[in-house]
Design an enzyme around this catalytic site. Structure first.
Site, PDB file in Angstrom:
ATOM      1  N   PHE A 160      -2.416  -4.610  -5.829  1.00  0.00           N
ATOM      2  CA  PHE A 160      -3.316  -5.688  -5.406  1.00  0.00           C
ATOM      3  C   PHE A 160      -2.644  -6.699  -4.488  1.00  0.00           C
ATOM      4  O   PHE A 160      -3.193  -7.771  -4.229  1.00  0.00           O
ATOM      5  CB  PHE A 160      -3.885  -6.406  -6.639  1.00  0.00           C
ATOM      6  CG  PHE A 160      -4.692  -5.495  -7.531  1.00  0.00           C
ATOM      7  CD1 PHE A 160      -5.989  -5.144  -7.182  1.00  0.00           C
ATOM      8  CD2 PHE A 160      -4.152  -4.953  -8.683  1.00  0.00           C
ATOM      9  CE1 PHE A 160      -6.739  -4.284  -7.978  1.00  0.00           C
ATOM     10  CE2 PHE A 160      -4.887  -4.086  -9.492  1.00  0.00           C
ATOM     11  CZ  PHE A 160      -6.180  -3.755  -9.138  1.00  0.00           C
TER      12      PHE A 160
ATOM     13  N   GLY B  40     -10.445  -8.175   8.549  1.00  0.00           N
ATOM     14  CA  GLY B  40      -9.791  -6.991   9.097  1.00  0.00           C
ATOM     15  C   GLY B  40      -8.758  -6.498   8.118  1.00  0.00           C
ATOM     16  O   GLY B  40      -8.864  -6.700   6.915  1.00  0.00           O
TER      17      GLY B  40
ATOM     18  N   CYS C 221      -7.110  -2.566   4.682  1.00  0.00           N
ATOM     19  CA  CYS C 221      -7.735  -2.199   3.406  1.00  0.00           C
ATOM     20  C   CYS C 221      -9.209  -2.523   3.238  1.00  0.00           C
ATOM     21  O   CYS C 221      -9.982  -1.638   2.924  1.00  0.00           O
ATOM     22  CB  CYS C 221      -6.906  -2.752   2.266  1.00  0.00           C
ATOM     23  SG  CYS C 221      -5.337  -1.859   2.189  1.00  0.00           S
TER      24      CYS C 221
ATOM     25  N   LYS D  27      -4.481 -11.403  10.076  1.00  0.00           N
ATOM     26  CA  LYS D  27      -4.398 -12.666   9.341  1.00  0.00           C
ATOM     27  C   LYS D  27      -3.013 -13.236   9.610  1.00  0.00           C
ATOM     28  O   LYS D  27      -2.148 -12.518  10.132  1.00  0.00           O
ATOM     29  CB  LYS D  27      -4.633 -12.437   7.843  1.00  0.00           C
ATOM     30  CG  LYS D  27      -3.595 -11.533   7.188  1.00  0.00           C
ATOM     31  CD  LYS D  27      -3.929 -11.318   5.745  1.00  0.00           C
ATOM     32  CE  LYS D  27      -2.863 -11.858   4.854  1.00  0.00           C
ATOM     33  NZ  LYS D  27      -3.081 -11.634   3.442  1.00  0.00           N
TER      34      LYS D  27
HETATM   35  N1  LIG Z   1      -1.150  -2.768   2.988  1.00  0.00           N
HETATM   36  C1  LIG Z   1      -1.580  -3.363   1.906  1.00  0.00           C
HETATM   37  O1  LIG Z   1      -1.618  -4.578   1.828  1.00  0.00           O
HETATM   38  C2  LIG Z   1      -2.035  -2.590   0.715  1.00  0.00           C
HETATM   39  C3  LIG Z   1      -2.209  -1.204   0.775  1.00  0.00           C
HETATM   40  N2  LIG Z   1      -2.654  -0.501  -0.319  1.00  0.00           N
HETATM   41  C4  LIG Z   1      -2.784   0.956  -0.274  1.00  0.00           C
HETATM   42  O2  LIG Z   1      -1.482   1.523  -0.329  1.00  0.00           O
HETATM   43  C5  LIG Z   1      -1.407   2.702   0.468  1.00  0.00           C
HETATM   44  C6  LIG Z   1      -0.306   2.550   1.503  1.00  0.00           C
HETATM   45  O3  LIG Z   1      -0.650   1.510   2.367  1.00  0.00           O
HETATM   46  P1  LIG Z   1       0.387   0.884   3.408  1.00  0.00           P
HETATM   47  O4  LIG Z   1       1.692   0.697   2.723  1.00  0.00           O
HETATM   48  O5  LIG Z   1      -0.283  -0.274   4.032  1.00  0.00           O
HETATM   49  O6  LIG Z   1       0.498   2.084   4.457  1.00  0.00           O
HETATM   50  P2  LIG Z   1       1.576   2.297   5.620  1.00  0.00           P
HETATM   51  O7  LIG Z   1       0.884   3.091   6.647  1.00  0.00           O
HETATM   52  O8  LIG Z   1       2.227   1.002   5.965  1.00  0.00           O
HETATM   53  O9  LIG Z   1       2.692   3.193   4.915  1.00  0.00           O
HETATM   54  C7  LIG Z   1       2.495   4.517   4.510  1.00  0.00           C
HETATM   55  C8  LIG Z   1       3.824   5.243   4.669  1.00  0.00           C
HETATM   56  O10 LIG Z   1       3.704   6.546   4.120  1.00  0.00           O
HETATM   57  C9  LIG Z   1       4.466   7.423   4.925  1.00  0.00           C
HETATM   58  N3  LIG Z   1       4.038   8.806   4.684  1.00  0.00           N
HETATM   59  C10 LIG Z   1       2.920   9.429   5.126  1.00  0.00           C
HETATM   60  N4  LIG Z   1       2.892  10.708   4.670  1.00  0.00           N
HETATM   61  C11 LIG Z   1       3.996  10.873   3.922  1.00  0.00           C
HETATM   62  C12 LIG Z   1       4.525  11.960   3.167  1.00  0.00           C
HETATM   63  N5  LIG Z   1       3.871  13.125   3.111  1.00  0.00           N
HETATM   64  N6  LIG Z   1       5.698  11.800   2.523  1.00  0.00           N
HETATM   65  C13 LIG Z   1       6.355  10.613   2.582  1.00  0.00           C
HETATM   66  N7  LIG Z   1       5.909   9.545   3.271  1.00  0.00           N
HETATM   67  C14 LIG Z   1       4.742   9.675   3.925  1.00  0.00           C
HETATM   68  C15 LIG Z   1       4.215   6.949   6.326  1.00  0.00           C
HETATM   69  O11 LIG Z   1       5.201   7.421   7.231  1.00  0.00           O
HETATM   70  C16 LIG Z   1       4.252   5.423   6.134  1.00  0.00           C
HETATM   71  O12 LIG Z   1       5.545   4.912   6.313  1.00  0.00           O
HETATM   72  C17 LIG Z   1      -2.809   2.882   1.038  1.00  0.00           C
HETATM   73  O13 LIG Z   1      -3.526   3.738   0.205  1.00  0.00           O
HETATM   74  C18 LIG Z   1      -3.400   1.496   0.996  1.00  0.00           C
HETATM   75  O14 LIG Z   1      -4.790   1.516   0.895  1.00  0.00           O
HETATM   76  C19 LIG Z   1      -2.904  -1.116  -1.511  1.00  0.00           C
HETATM   77  C20 LIG Z   1      -2.734  -2.472  -1.634  1.00  0.00           C
HETATM   78  C21 LIG Z   1      -2.264  -3.313  -0.549  1.00  0.00           C
HETATM   79  O1  LIG Z   2      -5.936  -3.382  -0.838  1.00  0.00           O
HETATM   80  C1  LIG Z   2      -5.290  -4.072  -0.079  1.00  0.00           C
HETATM   81  O2  LIG Z   2      -4.637  -3.637   0.853  1.00  0.00           O
HETATM   82  C2  LIG Z   2      -5.269  -5.547  -0.209  1.00  0.00           C
HETATM   83  O3  LIG Z   2      -6.373  -6.059   0.574  1.00  0.00           O
HETATM   84  C3  LIG Z   2      -6.461  -7.469   0.612  1.00  0.00           C
HETATM   85  O4  LIG Z   2      -5.265  -8.031   1.163  1.00  0.00           O
HETATM   86  P1  LIG Z   2      -4.987  -8.123   2.743  1.00  0.00           P
HETATM   87  O5  LIG Z   2      -5.883  -7.170   3.460  1.00  0.00           O
HETATM   88  O6  LIG Z   2      -3.520  -8.010   2.912  1.00  0.00           O
HETATM   89  O7  LIG Z   2      -5.360  -9.604   3.169  1.00  0.00           O
HETATM   90  P2  LIG Z   2      -6.452 -10.695   2.711  1.00  0.00           P
HETATM   91  O8  LIG Z   2      -5.754 -11.984   2.546  1.00  0.00           O
HETATM   92  O9  LIG Z   2      -7.278 -10.235   1.593  1.00  0.00           O
HETATM   93  O10 LIG Z   2      -7.357 -10.801   4.014  1.00  0.00           O
HETATM   94  C4  LIG Z   2      -8.165  -9.733   4.447  1.00  0.00           C
HETATM   95  C5  LIG Z   2      -9.052 -10.199   5.590  1.00  0.00           C
HETATM   96  O11 LIG Z   2     -10.059 -11.089   5.113  1.00  0.00           O
HETATM   97  C6  LIG Z   2     -10.077 -12.267   5.904  1.00  0.00           C
HETATM   98  N1  LIG Z   2     -10.488 -13.383   5.040  1.00  0.00           N
HETATM   99  C7  LIG Z   2      -9.855 -13.623   3.844  1.00  0.00           C
HETATM  100  C8  LIG Z   2     -10.260 -14.649   3.030  1.00  0.00           C
HETATM  101  C9  LIG Z   2     -11.341 -15.461   3.411  1.00  0.00           C
HETATM  102  O12 LIG Z   2     -11.780 -16.398   2.708  1.00  0.00           O
HETATM  103  N2  LIG Z   2     -11.950 -15.197   4.605  1.00  0.00           N
HETATM  104  C10 LIG Z   2     -11.565 -14.192   5.423  1.00  0.00           C
HETATM  105  O13 LIG Z   2     -12.165 -13.980   6.507  1.00  0.00           O
HETATM  106  C11 LIG Z   2      -8.664 -12.406   6.438  1.00  0.00           C
HETATM  107  O14 LIG Z   2      -8.641 -13.184   7.597  1.00  0.00           O
HETATM  108  C12 LIG Z   2      -8.310 -10.959   6.703  1.00  0.00           C
HETATM  109  O15 LIG Z   2      -8.789 -10.538   7.960  1.00  0.00           O
HETATM  110  C13 LIG Z   2      -6.594  -7.995  -0.827  1.00  0.00           C
HETATM  111  O16 LIG Z   2      -6.629  -9.423  -0.801  1.00  0.00           O
HETATM  112  C14 LIG Z   2      -5.441  -7.513  -1.698  1.00  0.00           C
HETATM  113  O17 LIG Z   2      -5.632  -7.936  -3.036  1.00  0.00           O
HETATM  114  C15 LIG Z   2      -5.399  -5.988  -1.645  1.00  0.00           C
HETATM  115  O18 LIG Z   2      -4.309  -5.481  -2.386  1.00  0.00           O
END
Ligand SMILES: NC(=O)C1=CN([C@@H]2O[C@H](COP(=O)(O)OP(=O)(O)OC[C@H]3O[C@@H](n4cnc5c(N)ncnc54)[C@H](O)[C@@H]3O)[C@@H](O)[C@H]2O)C=CC1
Ligand SMILES: O=C(O)[C@H]1O[C@H](OP(=O)(O)OP(=O)(O)OC[C@H]2O[C@@H](n3ccc(=O)[nH]c3=O)[C@H](O)[C@@H]2O)[C@H](O)[C@@H](O)[C@@H]1O
Length: 433
Positions: free
Chosen positions: A150, A258, A261, A322
């Site tokens: 999260f 944006g 996620c 953001k």
């Molecule tokens: N970015 C965020 O704030 C959050 C993301 N998530 C979820 O977590 C997951 C990962 O998201 P991010 O870290 O943002 O993605 P990311 O795109 O930044 O990282 C994914 C990584 O996995 C690697 N990868 C791809 N295929 C692979 C394989 N077969 N073996 C090993 N490595 C491999 C890629 O090269 C990349 O470095 C997604 O499902 C996303 O929805 C959940 C909560 C927060």
């Molecule tokens: O699943 C995920 O990847 C994550 O997605 C969001 O996190 P994140 O996308 O990093 O950033 P947020 O702070 O949630 O902002 C998301 C978007 O909503 C917009 N936003 C946020 C809050 C608000 O009041 N208004 C608004 O327009 C932000 O500008 C941004 O574009 C969730 O907040 C995390 O809890 C979750 O783990």
């Protein structure tokens, strides 16, 4: 504990370093050789406040290493955490190819009981499919668990190290116990760890993101209404959020949400519903309001200029989706810039962290300015898309001198309309008179 984190992106890297910091031995693995080579050299591939220092400390302490050798990492681990990307497929559903490819590799390398944890956001039922993929290759015992993440980008370390709650879903008692032990040092009280079955855990992740996105789209929709009625959404937001049943967070209207996620998870959730014959009508509306909202500033500017955008120059402050991140995935700024370019306008952009990422997508179709004021030179309007701190109190006299016409579009409602109009600006925000 000995952990292997597969996928070293925003989530894998933060989780890996976080678990190392509380004393575990962690190897972060990725297929991206360049990324791993950079991490081995001590370079951090993403901008995330505090991450560099935490990586350095844990690498020095010998608790955190980086590798491209997934098989060795799996064999050495007690817990294997899957944190690879799950990007949207063409139909909006989550593309699980990376998750399944890792599951197959795990199956081929099992050498004793391990807990296989999915941290990536995956559709309900994926834990069962992962289990099936692993079983194809092994008779060794293992437990599969869903452990959605999260964290928010820009505050990722704080969110990971001090989570409001931890969700662990598994039908395997041993897996639940291992994960409970792993997370206990990070939570204040044991009730902060929510144990459940894997399907409920998988759905919890989509439910949380969809709920947050719903609040934003609801406020964005009301902002449009506010403006038409001559009300001020900022006053409405504060008063509505003062009700403890509603609370003040995630009610900020803006240029649309944006990131990697919310948009992706909302379309995946719609697909999940359709897969079992249930139309998620609220979530659909959240998505369509957001698409409209991302075009709002552009439409306002076009109206203001009576449609004459051809040959105009527009300055854009803020490219990341953001503040406090260099991530531009689904960023509202990209939607605005593409609309402007299509309409024949030129764009001069500034962002403290995200310009390299935008350059990789848009190349030289826009001008990148190292200094925020440089972006204003000769521009017909300034549009603010991301509320970075440094944009909050600029020298507006200087802004006015540099702009060809004093036009401000405040996509995050961070400026004072009255004061700016008194200075001679044409100002428009989101849902304000
Ligand atoms: N970015 C965020 O704030 C959050 C993301 N998530 C979820 O977590 C997951 C990962 O998201 P991010 O870290 O943002 O993605 P990311 O795109 O930044 O990282 C994914 C990584 O996995 C690697 N990868 C791809 N295929 C692979 C394989 N077969 N073996 C090993 N490595 C491999 C890629 O090269 C990349 O470095 C997604 O499902 C996303 O929805 C959940 C909560 C927060
Ligand atoms: O699943 C995920 O990847 C994550 O997605 C969001 O996190 P994140 O996308 O990093 O950033 P947020 O702070 O949630 O902002 C998301 C978007 O909503 C917009 N936003 C946020 C809050 C608000 O009041 N208004 C608004 O327009 C932000 O500008 C941004 O574009 C969730 O907040 C995390 O809890 C979750 O783990």
């Amino acid at each position: 504990m000995q952990l292997a984190v597969i996928g070293t992106g925003y989530v894998g890297l933060v989780a890996g370093v976080g678990f190392a910091d509380i004393g575990n031995d962690v190897v972060c693995v990725d297929v991206d050789e360049t990324k791993i080579a950079r991490l081995k050299r001590g370079e951090v591939p993403i901008y995330e406040p505090g991450l560099d220092a935490l990586i350095e400390t844990n690498v020095k302490a010998g608790r955190l290493t980086f590798s491209t050798d997934i098989a060795t990492a799996i064999r050495a681990a007690e817990v294997v955490i899957i944190a690879v990307g799950t990007p949207p497929a063409a139909d909006g559903s989550a593309d699980l190819s990376a998750v399944f490819s890792v599951a197959e590799t795990i199956g081929k390398n099992l050498n004793g009981f391990k807990v296989v944890v999915t941290k990536s956001t995956v559709p309900v039922g994926t834990a069962d499919r992962i289990e099936e993929r692993i079983r194809r290759h092994t008779t060794q015992p293992f437990g599969v668990a869903s452990n959605p993440e999260f964290l928010k980008e820009g505050a990722a370390i704080e969110d990971f190290m001090k989570p409001d709650r931890v969700v662990i879903g598994s039908n395997n008692a041993r897996a639940l116990e291992v994960l409970r032990n792993l997370y206990t040092p990070l939570v204040r009280k044991s009730e902060d760890i929510h144990e459940m079955d894997a399907r409920s855990a998988e759905l919890t992740k989509y439910a949380a993101n969809a709920m947050l996105a719903t609040r934003i789209s609801f406020m964005n929709d009301l902002a449009v209404l506010s403006e038409k009625l001559g009300a001020d959404i900022e006053r409405v937001r504060k008063a509505v959020g003062a009700d403890p049943r509603i609370g003040p967070k995630f009610l900020y209207p803006g240029a649309g949400f944006g990131g990697s996620c919310f948009p992706k998870d909302i379309s995946a959730l719609i697909q999940i519903g359709q897969g079992v014959g249930h139309e998620l009508e609220v979530v659909r509306a959240v998505e369509s309001v957001n698409k409209r909202q991302k075009r709002l500033l552009f439409e306002k500017l076009r109206r203001h200029l009576d449609g004459a955008l051809e040959g105009r120059t527009v300055a854009v402050w803020g490219l990341a989706f953001k503040p406090q991140t260099d991530d531009i995935r689904e960023a509202p700024a990209l939607v605005m810039i593409r609309e402007l370019l299509e309409a024949g306008a030129k764009v001069r952009a500034h962002d403290p962290e995200a310009m390299d990422n935008v350059r990789a997508v848009l190349g030289d179709r826009i001008t990148y300015c190292e200094n925020m004021y440089e972006a204003l030179e000769g521009a017909d309007a300034l549009a603010l898309l991301t509320e970075w701190q440094e944009y909050r109190q600029p020298d507006f006299e200087r802004v006015k001198r540099l702009l060809r016409t004093p036009t401000l579009l405040d996509g995050r409602n961070i400026w004072d309309p009255k004061a700016l109009r008194a200075l001679g600006f044409w100002y428009t925000g989101i849902g304000r008179p």
